[in-house]
Enzyme design. Structure first.
Site, PDB file in Angstrom:
ATOM      1  N   GLU A  34       0.853  -1.192  -0.022  1.00 38.67           N
ATOM      2  CA  GLU A  34       0.110   0.039   0.343  1.00 38.67           C
ATOM      3  C   GLU A  34       0.820   1.338  -0.166  1.00 38.67           C
ATOM      4  O   GLU A  34       0.376   2.028  -0.499  1.00 38.67           O
ATOM      5  CB  GLU A  34      -0.968   0.060   1.332  1.00 38.67           C
ATOM      6  CG  GLU A  34      -2.130  -1.225   1.137  1.00 38.67           C
ATOM      7  CD  GLU A  34      -3.076  -0.752  -0.215  1.00 38.67           C
ATOM      8  OE1 GLU A  34      -2.460  -1.266  -1.219  1.00 38.67           O
ATOM      9  OE2 GLU A  34      -4.038  -0.317   0.445  1.00 38.67           O
ATOM     10  N   THR A  49      -5.021   7.889  -5.272  1.00 35.04           N
ATOM     11  CA  THR A  49      -5.086   7.864  -4.015  1.00 35.04           C
ATOM     12  C   THR A  49      -4.327   9.082  -3.486  1.00 35.04           C
ATOM     13  O   THR A  49      -4.377   9.837  -2.660  1.00 35.04           O
ATOM     14  CB  THR A  49      -4.803   6.506  -3.318  1.00 35.04           C
ATOM     15  OG1 THR A  49      -5.615   5.656  -3.739  1.00 35.04           O
ATOM     16  CG2 THR A  49      -4.805   6.653  -1.852  1.00 35.04           C
TER      17      THR A  49
HETATM   18  P1  ADP Z   1      -6.856   1.515  -5.512  1.00 34.00           P
HETATM   19  O1  ADP Z   1      -7.468   2.565  -4.441  1.00 34.00           O
HETATM   20  O2  ADP Z   1      -7.989   1.206  -6.282  1.00 34.00           O
HETATM   21  O3  ADP Z   1      -5.837   0.484  -4.887  1.00 34.00           O
HETATM   22  P2  ADP Z   1      -4.510   3.340  -5.792  1.00 34.00           P
HETATM   23  O4  ADP Z   1      -4.621   4.420  -6.716  1.00 34.00           O
HETATM   24  O5  ADP Z   1      -4.291   3.259  -4.390  1.00 34.00           O
HETATM   25  O6  ADP Z   1      -5.813   2.391  -6.248  1.00 34.00           O
HETATM   26  O7  ADP Z   1      -3.414   2.205  -6.429  1.00 34.00           O
HETATM   27  C1  ADP Z   1      -3.238   1.907  -7.592  1.00 34.00           C
HETATM   28  C2  ADP Z   1      -1.756   2.514  -7.948  1.00 34.00           C
HETATM   29  O8  ADP Z   1      -0.876   1.357  -7.693  1.00 34.00           O
HETATM   30  C3  ADP Z   1      -1.492   2.558  -9.559  1.00 34.00           C
HETATM   31  O9  ADP Z   1      -0.706   3.561  -9.591  1.00 34.00           O
HETATM   32  C4  ADP Z   1      -0.917   1.154  -9.777  1.00 34.00           C
HETATM   33  O10 ADP Z   1      -0.201   1.371 -10.935  1.00 34.00           O
HETATM   34  C5  ADP Z   1      -0.332   0.689  -8.798  1.00 34.00           C
HETATM   35  N1  ADP Z   1      -0.071  -0.757  -8.651  1.00 34.00           N
HETATM   36  C6  ADP Z   1       0.918  -1.370  -8.485  1.00 34.00           C
HETATM   37  N2  ADP Z   1       0.935  -2.823  -8.420  1.00 34.00           N
HETATM   38  C7  ADP Z   1      -0.362  -2.959  -8.645  1.00 34.00           C
HETATM   39  C8  ADP Z   1      -1.420  -3.914  -8.497  1.00 34.00           C
HETATM   40  N3  ADP Z   1      -0.791  -5.138  -8.603  1.00 34.00           N
HETATM   41  N4  ADP Z   1      -2.516  -3.931  -8.482  1.00 34.00           N
HETATM   42  C9  ADP Z   1      -3.082  -2.828  -8.592  1.00 34.00           C
HETATM   43  N5  ADP Z   1      -2.594  -1.579  -8.493  1.00 34.00           N
HETATM   44  C10 ADP Z   1      -0.976  -1.619  -8.464  1.00 34.00           C
END
Ligand code: ADP
Length: 308
Positions: free
Chosen positions: A130, A183
């Protein structure tokens, strides 16, 4: 599948839940990713395949890789793991796309090694993923993804997570407008201080919501689903938020708010029929203003991660 391989359902999660900013979340039943994890004799984590979304395969750029490395570093196991990620949850949708991968990776690895770590330890490893996605070690998506149901992060330091019972008739409707909010961006617009008066309203509501969940008091749950701190600021980034919320409440939802950092919006309802009516009403708003969307109705997932 042999004992060196596991296929995992990794649930989507709704974090914050109105009054529980950064400390409360719950898991969904029907929406989630799938992952296949295999033991390898080589030390390290290799992401071998990703389907459904374009995401980095490099271990240190993918949340599953980063969380997996945190797990490996804490483990005496001298081998490694290969991971396939089949994405159904769009990154940046606000329903825990990154959390599903971070938590799914460490949960699957723990199963393959005969559960050497507690669920709380898995939450700590998943939080490293995260941190990569949003620069913050938040646990309000990974904790419900791993514990199932509603999970309260009572304290971050030391980490203390409380699994809260889920009322049986509680259903969620989640609508995702097809716009992306990172986020990290939706955190930047938040103020870092609040007034005492707002604090009092928020912890009154959070206590009320937790009590309502324990006692299956749907009226109390409904009265407590309020957020006077984050929602008024973040909702500005979400087109049609006020109309969607009004439509959901008029259709009988117990409450409605932003899912995680948005743009998804969630509503909780008593019973599937109301949750479906709420879905229709929410969808009607986006159809009117011509915004594409996905909408889901789901029971709360009391188990969290599942072996498929
Ligand atoms: P969510 O709240 O839907 O998780 P976020 O914006 O917090 O969305 O996270 C998405 C970010 O994390 C994006 O920048 C994405 O490229 C990165 N990321 C890296 N690995 C992963 C993964 N396995 N699954 C989803 N997002 C990922």
């Amino acid at each position: 599948m042999n004992s060196n391989e596991i296929k995992v359902f990794c649930p989507a999660t709704v974090a914050n839940v109105s009054c529980g900013f950064d400390v409360l979340g719950f898991a969904l039943d029907l929406v989630g990713d799938e992952m296949i994890i295999r033991k390898t004799s080589n030390y390290g984590i290799k992401i071998s395949k990703i389907s459904g979304q374009k995401l980095p395969l490099e271990t240190n750029k993918n949340v599953a890789g980063v969380a997996g490395l945190a797990f490996l570093e804490a483990s005496p196991y001298s081998g490694g793991f290969e991971i396939e990620i089949h994405k159904k949850i769009k990154p940046g949708s606000g329903i825990g796309s990154s959390a599903a991968s971070s938590a799914g990776a460490v949960w699957g690895m723990n199963e393959l090694l005969g559960r050497p770590f507690s669920t709380l330890q898995l939450v700590e490893f998943a939080m490293q993923g995260e941190k990569l996605a949003s620069d913050v070690h938040h646990a309000d998506n990974v904790a419900p993804a791993l514990f199932g149901g509603f999970a309260l992060v009572r304290s971050y330091n030391p980490l203390d997570v409380v699994a809260i019972p889920t009322p049986t008739a509680l259903f969620v409707t989640v609508i995702h407008p097809q716009i992306e909010i990172k986020t990290s961006d939706s955190r930047k617009i938040l103020r870092t201080t609040i007034t005492l008066q707002k604090g009092i309203r928020q912890w009154g509501n959070l206590g009320g919501l937790i009590a309502g969940l324990y006692t299956e008091d749907y009226g109390l749950i409904s009265r407590s689903l309020e957020d006077h701190i984050v929602e008024p600021i973040r909702s500005i980034l979400i087109p049609g938020f006020d109309e969607i919320k009004k439509a959901a409440l008029e259709s009988g939802a117990l409450g409605c708010g932003i899912s995680g950092s948005g743009p998804s919006i969630f509503a909780l309802s008593k019973g599937k029929a109301i949750a479906e009516k709420v879905a229709e009403a929410m969808a009607g708003v986006y159809k009117n203003i011509e915004i594409d969307f996905d909408v889901h109705v789901s029971k709360i997932n009391a188990e969290g991660m599942k072996k498929l």
